[in-house]
Design a protein around this motif. Structure first.
Motif, PDB file in Angstrom:
ATOM      1  N   ALA A   1       0.839  -1.203   0.000  1.00 25.44           N
ATOM      2  CA  ALA A   1       0.000   0.000   0.000  1.00 25.44           C
ATOM      3  C   ALA A   1       0.877   1.258   0.000  1.00 25.44           C
ATOM      4  N   ALA A   2       1.933   1.247   0.788  1.00 24.16           N
ATOM      5  CA  ALA A   2       2.850   2.396   0.817  1.00 24.16           C
ATOM      6  C   ALA A   2       3.547   2.560  -0.524  1.00 24.16           C
ATOM      7  N   LEU A   3       4.027   1.462  -1.082  1.00 27.01           N
ATOM      8  CA  LEU A   3       4.714   1.525  -2.378  1.00 27.01           C
ATOM      9  C   LEU A   3       3.791   2.048  -3.469  1.00 27.01           C
ATOM     10  N   GLU A   4       2.554   1.583  -3.483  1.00 30.13           N
ATOM     11  CA  GLU A   4       1.591   2.049  -4.481  1.00 30.13           C
ATOM     12  C   GLU A   4       1.353   3.550  -4.334  1.00 30.13           C
ATOM     13  N   SER A   5       1.227   4.003  -3.092  1.00 33.44           N
ATOM     14  CA  SER A   5       0.992   5.428  -2.852  1.00 33.44           C
ATOM     15  C   SER A   5       2.170   6.279  -3.318  1.00 33.44           C
ATOM     16  N   TYR A   6       3.378   5.818  -3.047  1.00 35.61           N
ATOM     17  CA  TYR A   6       4.552   6.557  -3.528  1.00 35.61           C
ATOM     18  C   TYR A   6       4.611   6.543  -5.058  1.00 35.61           C
ATOM     19  N   GLY A   7       4.236   5.430  -5.655  1.00 34.70           N
ATOM     20  CA  GLY A   7       4.197   5.351  -7.116  1.00 34.70           C
ATOM     21  C   GLY A   7       3.218   6.358  -7.706  1.00 34.70           C
ATOM     22  N   LEU A   8       2.050   6.492  -7.083  1.00 38.00           N
ATOM     23  CA  LEU A   8       1.057   7.466  -7.550  1.00 38.00           C
ATOM     24  C   LEU A   8       1.576   8.886  -7.389  1.00 38.00           C
ATOM     25  N   ALA A   9       2.274   9.155  -6.292  1.00 38.23           N
ATOM     26  CA  ALA A   9       2.850  10.494  -6.087  1.00 38.23           C
ATOM     27  C   ALA A   9       3.883  10.800  -7.165  1.00 38.23           C
ATOM     28  N   ALA A  10       4.693   9.816  -7.502  1.00 37.95           N
ATOM     29  CA  ALA A  10       5.734  10.013  -8.519  1.00 37.95           C
ATOM     30  C   ALA A  10       5.138  10.245  -9.898  1.00 37.95           C
ATOM     31  N   GLU A  11       3.963   9.694 -10.165  1.00 45.88           N
ATOM     32  CA  GLU A  11       3.335   9.836 -11.480  1.00 45.88           C
ATOM     33  C   GLU A  11       3.038  11.286 -11.845  1.00 45.88           C
ATOM     34  N   TYR A  12       2.974  12.173 -10.863  1.00 40.82           N
ATOM     35  CA  TYR A  12       2.719  13.579 -11.169  1.00 40.82           C
ATOM     36  C   TYR A  12       3.879  14.203 -11.951  1.00 40.82           C
ATOM     37  N   GLY A  13       5.049  13.594 -11.860  1.00 45.03           N
ATOM     38  CA  GLY A  13       6.189  14.080 -12.630  1.00 45.03           C
ATOM     39  C   GLY A  13       6.815  15.348 -12.085  1.00 45.03           C
ATOM     40  N   ILE A  14       6.535  15.691 -10.858  1.00 47.85           N
ATOM     41  CA  ILE A  14       7.141  16.868 -10.226  1.00 47.85           C
ATOM     42  C   ILE A  14       8.484  16.413  -9.663  1.00 47.85           C
TER      43      ILE A  14
END
Length: 171
Positions: free
Chosen positions: A105-118
């Motif tokens: 769950a933590a890894l998925e959340s970090y992956g979603l945060a990274a998807e913003y490309g900031i």
């Protein structure tokens, strides 16, 4: 005074959800106000509202994506802390599934945060993903050993743990 500011900003967000950027700034201010007043649940609620208002990483404006990405990584941090709080103890087959699910769950959340490309958030999320993988491997190696194993069985158990931990340490 903070209560008045929270009421005013909340009213603004309710009345003027568009244009997006000013409403996102208001949500960000609300998250900050709740943090300043020692209300972590309120802060998390507004951080989630920022992510929800922006939609997916492909939507919104540059500013709204930046605010959403920063909020998403902070929300992922909460999941990482929950993951870290779970201990691996004997019998491992009972505690390992919860620890692994929390890790995912933590890894998925970090992956979603990274998807913003900031850039700053991608860097932060990538680092935290590496931390989680490293921690999981270490947690396996440091986990409680079953009672009553003789020396040979304990050695075999250690080898099995090393085989399980190695892929996580490599990631």
């Amino acid at each position: 005074r903070q209560a008045e500011a929270i009421a005013a900003w909340s009213g603004y967000v309710e009345r003027y959800p568009d244009p997006l950027d000013p409403a996102m700034e208001a949500r960000s201010r609300l998250a900050d106000l709740h943090g300043e007043r020692g209300d972590p649940a309120g802060r998390l609620r507004w951080l989630q509202a920022i992510v929800d208002a922006n939609g997916s990483a492909a939507q919104g404006t540059d500013r709204s994506r930046t605010l959403a990405a920063r909020s998403a990584v902070e929300l992922a941090d909460v999941k990482r802390h929950a993951y870290e709080a779970l201990a691996l103890s004997a019998p491992l087959e009972e505690t390992l599934p919860a620890k692994k699910a929390s890790m995912e769950a933590a890894l998925e959340s970090y992956g979603l945060a990274a998807e913003y490309g900031i850039a700053e958030v991608v860097t932060q999320a990538t680092y935290r993903i590496a931390q989680v993988y490293r921690d999981f491997g270490a947690a396996l190696m440091e986990s409680e050993r079953p009672a009553g194993l003789d020396a040979e069985a304990l050695e075999q158990y250690e080898i099995l743990l090393e085989e399980q931990a190695f892929p996580f340490e490599e990631q």
